[in-house]
Design a protein around this motif. Sequence first.
Motif: not given
Length: 108
Positions: A27-28, A33-35, A52-54, A81-82
Amino acid sequence: MSKNSRLVYSTDQGRVKEAPTTNAHIAQSDGIVRLHRESKGRGGKGVTLIKGIPLAEAELKKLSKELKQICGTGGTVKDGIIEIQGEQRDKLKATLEKKGYTVKIAGS
């Protein structure tokens, strides 16, 4: 047969499986990284979403396993998405920053 149709079942061959696709799609993102915390659709139980983890799907699953062990909870990876069960944003922020990611706590 038209170009837009595909064979789903045939009495001649049985069920036709589609060719497997590789999920090596990364993913671009903007490098942050957003939580997020979310409880919608989960019966009031909250989860922490890590967006947002590339990384490719295989690396995301490996990272997810490590983060679940650190938090002592369950979780999964869906669509890049985790998801980690419970309110774990502070633990996850510290852990991901140690790994070199720029992390922001987003949402409420």
